[in-house]
Design an enzyme around this catalytic site. Sequence first.
Site, short mmCIF file in Angstrom:
data_model
loop_
_atom_site.label_atom_id
_atom_site.label_comp_id
_atom_site.label_asym_id
_atom_site.label_seq_id
_atom_site.Cartn_x
_atom_site.Cartn_y
_atom_site.Cartn_z
N LYS A 141 0.84 -1.21 0.00
CA LYS A 141 0.00 0.00 0.00
C LYS A 141 0.87 1.25 0.00
O LYS A 141 0.47 2.29 -0.52
CB LYS A 141 -0.93 -0.02 1.22
CG LYS A 141 -1.80 1.22 1.35
CD LYS A 141 -2.71 1.14 2.55
CE LYS A 141 -3.47 2.42 2.81
NZ LYS A 141 -4.39 2.33 3.96
N GLU A 174 -9.89 7.78 6.19
CA GLU A 174 -9.93 6.85 7.31
C GLU A 174 -10.36 7.51 8.64
O GLU A 174 -11.19 6.95 9.37
CB GLU A 174 -8.58 6.14 7.46
CG GLU A 174 -8.33 5.16 6.32
CD GLU A 174 -6.89 4.65 6.26
OE1 GLU A 174 -6.10 5.04 7.15
OE2 GLU A 174 -6.56 3.90 5.33
#
Length: 568
Positions: free
Chosen positions: A68, A145
């Site tokens: 990621k 997030e």
Amino acid sequence: MIVGIDLGTTNSLVAVWRDGKSVLIPNGLGEYLTPSCVSLDEDDTVLVGKAARERLQTHPDRTAAVFKRYMGSSKTVRLGKRSFRSEELSALVLRSLKADAEAMLGEPVHEAVITVPAYFSDAQRKATRAAGELAGLKVERLLNEPTAAALAYGMHDMGAEARFLVFDLGGGTFDVSILEMFEGVMEVRASAGDNFLGGEDFVESLITLFFERNALPASLRNDAHFMQRLAAQTEAAKQALSLHSSAEIVVAHDAVQHRLALDEALLEQVCAPLLKRLRAPVERALRDASLRAAELDAVVLAGGATRMPVVRRLATTMFGRFPSIDFNPDEVVALGAAVQAGLKAKDAALREVVMTDVAPYSLGVAVSHRLGSNASSHGHFDPIIERNSTVPVSRSKTYIPGSETQTAIELQVFQGESRMVRDNVHLGNLEVPLPPGPIQESVVEVRFTYDVNGLLQVEATVQKTQQTFVLLIEGNPGLLTDAEIKERLQALSELKIHPRDRIENRTLLARGERVYQQLRGEVREWLGIRIAEFERALATQDKRLIAPAHRQFQEQLDHIERDSHLAD
């Protein structure tokens, strides 16, 4: 059906809004956390999750993790004879989560809300969207997030005004967001973060200490098998310190056992530079929001790395209060993504909420400054959209060419906060042809438009001719084009994915192979025979034989790992 997905650096999760609440979806092993690991088996079958993580130590050349961190770049990872980009590896993780959701829900899943770090760049967000497309998902929304964590905590249902800060430290990234609720509106006041600060960095600091204390040569870092064993032991020791006062890292090399005893004091000392880096984004977010820590109504922790006592103590010290830990920090972002999925599906159980977010970076162009009649200074950054502007946002500025002889202006687009563009991130270029005539008639209006998914569009209009040129910032170095996405989608579709209903046995077999490599002598020989027996049971494809063989082999491995101090 639309689901919420937390696509993490270390672990990923999928959840759905059902019967008025967020529900986590288990994977084929019955667990909610799916390690963000991908491995190619010897027959090029793809393994995702725990089975792949087990193979990090035994087959490091065919297994990938922590990819990621390279989203939005052209970096590739070689697994066996094939090379994969981060988007493709992430797509395989997303495809596995999609299959888990379909297995539980009993219907196809075509859409998803996928979370990203608030501090993800335009290129990283586009790469995440591409990963969803490669996995066969329509990405309804890229949700930051920290905002997802706030939704999970039900901040959107608070009646009165409230200000809260989300402190999100995951495996690879750190985000801070300050949010405010008032009259049904959830507004992000400020975001800050560090895309290369997470639990993995704490592990790396301990690995460096392990090398120093055991006087190991730097060349040993090139031994992939040793490094994967050491990383696994270090991660286990770091986690153990969240529950116990001490832990030990033990790794053998060339018949010698190397050790490092750990306690909280040593961890805090070794990781002091990382803990210091956690402070800067918090201070920047508070400053941008024009708030003091005492004015916050709550502090919420998210991300698995916030389990570390040293991190929780730091947060308590910084904010002068104990942070909220009502939810499992590993799960809170996925739960919030499911809330957003429910909002997208207009579920009756959810009160409509207006959500606003901010641009985490300043966005602008490179300009030259005149120093006198004949001198200029080049490469200065001129922000058009300032960081922490509420999105969606559209801002414009006008520019003129530097000389009468220019036939075009090349707009160089950057993101960042530094005065000089060389210290910021280059996003793309847009060439704007100019009409003949004096400088004053060659004025160009440049408009930046930044949407809720964090995607940037640049428009340049020559005022004299009203001709407009558009840049969608899709030419970032390393980003896939639409044609490349289609080509790679075809290539991924040809890969064999390990059957979900057999992943439990394949994971156990991978665990057995890992433990075998860590043993020596008679016990290693004994385990080799047990592995062969389990493989013979699997070869029969008879569930009546496989089930007891699985239980017996698992018990044998549990016994060996307990007695040998081997870590998961």
